[in-house]
Design an enzyme around this catalytic site. Structure first.
Site, PDB file in Angstrom:
ATOM      1  N   SER A 131       0.819  -1.214   0.000  1.00  0.00           N
ATOM      2  CA  SER A 131       0.000   0.000   0.000  1.00  0.00           C
ATOM      3  C   SER A 131       0.852   1.263   0.000  1.00  0.00           C
ATOM      4  CB  SER A 131      -0.911   0.007   1.236  1.00  0.00           C
ATOM      5  OG  SER A 131      -1.560   1.251   1.375  1.00  0.00           O
ATOM      6  N   TYR A 155      -3.622   0.850   9.804  1.00  0.00           N
ATOM      7  CA  TYR A 155      -3.610   0.182   8.500  1.00  0.00           C
ATOM      8  C   TYR A 155      -2.231   0.290   7.859  1.00  0.00           C
ATOM      9  CZ  TYR A 155      -4.461  -0.716   3.548  1.00  0.00           C
ATOM     10  OH  TYR A 155      -4.379  -1.205   2.273  1.00  0.00           O
TER      11      TYR A 155
END
Length: 333
Positions: A131, A155
């Site tokens: 990510s 996250y």
């Protein structure tokens, strides 16, 4: 996806975790349409049965309903697999802030289960969804793979830990890994509903319903929005590359341009007005900035171009034209 072919002497079995999700189902579709056998592992927490419905009658497709938090499910899924495209995860910065424990269980413990199962099954290569959130508070633009900052959300921490585990497994056990740092992917099958819906399908749904979309902040925050076909291309290239220097590393997956949220809404209105001219009159609401959000994101894709031959075909303008057609045909009430 044009321009990328699988040059295999024989058909390989590819495991796609999260294969019923947005990105996963697009990967399944491409692999099947190019003559490969595909096994999908999904627990349908965020994936949807309708995304893989067209594949269920294909003899080259099989579904395992299971959870990556269960090592046995991972082992069953990896059995005899040649390649793993690991997409299964709990996305969303706000979700991780609201529930860091579940995000960690899925994104870290689940990832470790999958890596271990892939190692034991002796898969040829483990390609995984990383990510752009890993860049954290790094200020420099464009983002280059070897310069990151401190994570700004639970996250982001989980996705960085994925990269650390993959690196250690490559060095310790010899399994080939490639991490793909996705930058704001959009396109067909992306879910517009729910508290953690991505911004583009969410705005599209609101505009189609003549509802005012809410932009977090003044709309100056910018992103490197990346059309799904670019992402599929990158996964396939990462899977099949035979360059030694191209594996056991991470790559940005993006187009290499940034668009602010105000301009994004303008492009969406422009494309949707082809179907409904009233959409141009819908006003935009501005709210507060979202916790954990990075102000600006822009990727360098030079590493992917140089080592993998990545050649993204779709800018945001070209991608939105394709995506809006799909949204209009599939998401209207």
């Amino acid at each position: 996806m044009n321009g990328t072919t699988l040059d295999f002497d024989s058909k390989y079995l590819v495991l796609v975790t999260g294969g019923a999700g947005f990105i996963g189902s697009n990967l399944c579709e491409w692999l099947l349409s190019n003559g490969n056998r595909v096994r999908c592992l999904d627990n349908f927490a965020t994936g949807k049965k309708e995304n893989i419905e067209p594949f269920l009658s294909n003899n080259n497709f099989s579904l395992i309903e299971g959870d990556i938090r269960n090592l046995e499910d991972c082992q069953n899924a990896c059995k005899d697999a040649d390649y793993v495209l690991h997409q299964a995860a709990l996305g969303s910065v706000p979700r991780s802030i609201n529930d860091p424990i579940t995000s960690n269980e899925v994104n870290v413990s689940g990832f470790l289960n999958m890596l271990t199962a892939a190692r034991d099954a002796k898969v040829k290569r483990f390609v995984y969804a990383a990510s752009s959130s890993t860049y954290g508070d790094s200020k420099g633009l464009p983002k280059v793979e070897d310069i990151i900052g401190k994570p700004l959300s639970p996250y982001a921490i989980t996705k960085y830990v994925n990269e650390l585990y993959a690196d250690i497994f490559s060095k310790t056990y010899g399994i080939e890994t490639i991490g793909l740092r996705y930058f704001n992917v959009f396109g067909r099958r992306q879910d517009p509903n729910g508290a953690y819906a991505a911004v583009i399908p969410k705005f599209v749904m609101q505009l189609m319903n003549h509802e005012s979309p809410t932009i977090n902040g003044d709309g100056s925050y910018s992103r490197d929005f990346t059309y799904i076909d670019n992402v599929v291309q990158m996964n396939i290239l990462a899977m099949i590359s035979n360059k030694k220097e191209a594996v056991n590393t991470v790559y940005n997956v993006a187009f290499g341009e940034r668009t602010n949220l105000n301009d994004l809404v303008g492009l969406l209105k422009e494309n949707l007005s082809v179907f409904d001219s009233e959409i141009t009159k819908v006003n935009v609401i501005h709210g507060t900035n979202r916790q954990g959000d990075v102000p600006h994101s822009l990727a360098s894709v030079e590493k992917a171009k140089n080592l993998l031959g990545y050649n993204p075909k779709y800018s945001i303008e070209e991608g939105l034209k394709e995506a809006v057609k799909w949204y209009w045909g599939n998401l209207r009430n």
